[in-house]
Scaffold this active site. Structure first.
Site, short mmCIF file in Angstrom:
data_model
loop_
_atom_site.label_atom_id
_atom_site.label_comp_id
_atom_site.label_asym_id
_atom_site.label_seq_id
_atom_site.Cartn_x
_atom_site.Cartn_y
_atom_site.Cartn_z
NE ARG A 229 -0.10 1.42 3.61
CZ ARG A 229 0.70 2.40 3.75
NH1 ARG A 229 1.94 1.73 3.85
NH2 ARG A 229 0.85 3.69 3.74
CG ASP B 204 -2.89 8.14 -1.73
OD1 ASP B 204 -2.85 8.39 -0.50
OD2 ASP B 204 -2.77 6.80 -1.95
CG ASN C 240 -2.33 11.69 2.55
OD1 ASN C 240 -1.58 10.57 1.80
ND2 ASN C 240 -2.22 11.94 3.72
CB ALA D 123 0.34 6.89 -4.05
#
Ligand code: MRU
Length: 353
Positions: free
Chosen positions: A52, A243, A253, A54
């Site tokens: 996980r 993100d 985010n 980005a």
């Protein structure tokens, strides 16, 4: 003392190799490595947040494309290219918000499209080279973000961060945490406050784990304590990852980041975002177009290993929120600082060099 944990994710072997990653759902209790050998393995690992953050999602997806094409080298390029489309489509459906995922898949497609007559086996080798390049570039961008951002943090500061934007979220040292590591390496004494980051506790489980490994002083707080620690004067800077960042600097985010940015503004504390250029989505004028992932109710009602809410309770579980550019004092990229944050300064920093 610094420990050396395994790499967050890495490619094992040659063109017929596999993707090895830390199963982050088990941290901090267990640091178990798992091998992904099929597209479904990679899809599930991303979907379930075994991998996980980005940038790490983007790297994993690029390797997922290679894995998905390993069985498609004996027919012609037509079948290979059709399979490439199907694999990219499947991986793109894993998580919607982090744009690095889509950027990495697009790079893999472009790599194949640039050499339409290359035989499948050679094309597969070319795609592996591209995936390795995505990983290497991410590592380099993390290091550059640290170098550029370190100046923002001063000796003796308390620094609050939300979620995990560290080595576990990237192929390198992270984004927000790279800035903290770089400042600490310069001898600055920092006290990090890590929000636990409900519902999945990336701050409690992952950020504290990384900071402890690197000997950076860290204090874990519940999300609801952020305002109070600011009020008490314990925090002088806030820094988070991202993100997806729209063309005007609006930043998606982890859920809760928006609240933290408002609290920081109310206490006149600078709020920084650290992200590589691969996290910008210049096709979106502002943050209103960023797709926000909705996750399952159980993450809220049973997230701590036991049921914590009545049966049949309604829930709402957006995994991300959007912080408006106006609340962000600077964005740290691998190219330098975007400060102030607006469409003009974002465009100026990101224009092709
Ligand atoms: O749901 P997650 O754990 O993938 O969310 C991660 C974040 O929100 C990070 O802050 C972001 O991806 C930046 S990581 C360098």
């Amino acid at each position: 003392m610094r420990k050396n944990p395994p790499k967050t994710l890495e490619w094992i072997g040659g063109v017929d190799g596999s993707l090895r990653l830390i199963d982050q759902t088990l941290l901090p209790l267990e640091c178990r490595l798992i091998d992904c050998r099929s597209v479904e393995d990679v899809f599930e690992a991303i979907r379930a947040l075994r991998v996980r953050g980005a940038p790490a999602i983007g790297v994993a997806a690029a390797y997922g494309v290679v894995i998905g094409l390993q069985s498609e080298t004996s027919s012609g390029r037509g079948a290979f290219d059709r399979r490439l489309d199907a694999v990219c489509e499947r991986l793109a459906a894993s998580r919607p918000t982090a744009v690095n995922l889509f950027g990495a898949l697009e790079r893999m497609r472009r790599t194949a499209a640039a050499e339409p007559s290359l035989p499948p086996r050679e094309m597969l080798a070319r795609l592996l080279t591209e995936a390795l390049a995505i990983e290497r570039e991410d590592r380099e961008m993390c290091a550059a973000i640290g170098r550029h951002g370190a100046e923002l943090l001063k000796d003796g500061q308390g620094v609050l961060t939300h979620c995990n934007a560290g080595g576990l979220a990237t192929a390198g040292d992270g984004t927000a945490l790279s800035v903290i590591f770089a400042a600490a390496a310069q001898g600055k004494r920092l006290q990090v406050y890590a929000d636990e980051t409900r519902p999945l506790l990336q701050g409690a489980r992952l950020t504290t784990w990384e900071l402890i490994q690197r000997d950076v002083p860290v204090t874990l707080i519940c999300d609801s304590m952020a305002g109070w620690v600011m009020k008490e004067g314990r925090v002088q800077s806030v820094i988070t990852g991202a993100d997806r960042i729209a063309a005007n600097g609006d930043t998606a985010n982890k859920i809760g980041t928006y609240s933290v940015s408002l609290l920081a503004r109310a206490h006149r504390i600078p709020f920084y975002v650290a992200a590589p250029s691969s996290t910008f989505d210049l096709s979106l004028a502002d943050g209103s177009g960023i797709p926000i992932e909705q996750r399952s109710p159980e993450e809220i009602t049973r997230g701590l290993g036991r049921q914590t809410a009545p049966d049949r309770v309604e829930t709402y579980n957006p995994a991300f929120d959007v912080t408006p550019a106006a609340l962000i004092d600077a964005i740290v990229t691998e190219r330098g600082l975007i400060q102030p944050v607006n469409s003009e300064t974002v465009r100026a920093m990101l224009q092709p060099s």
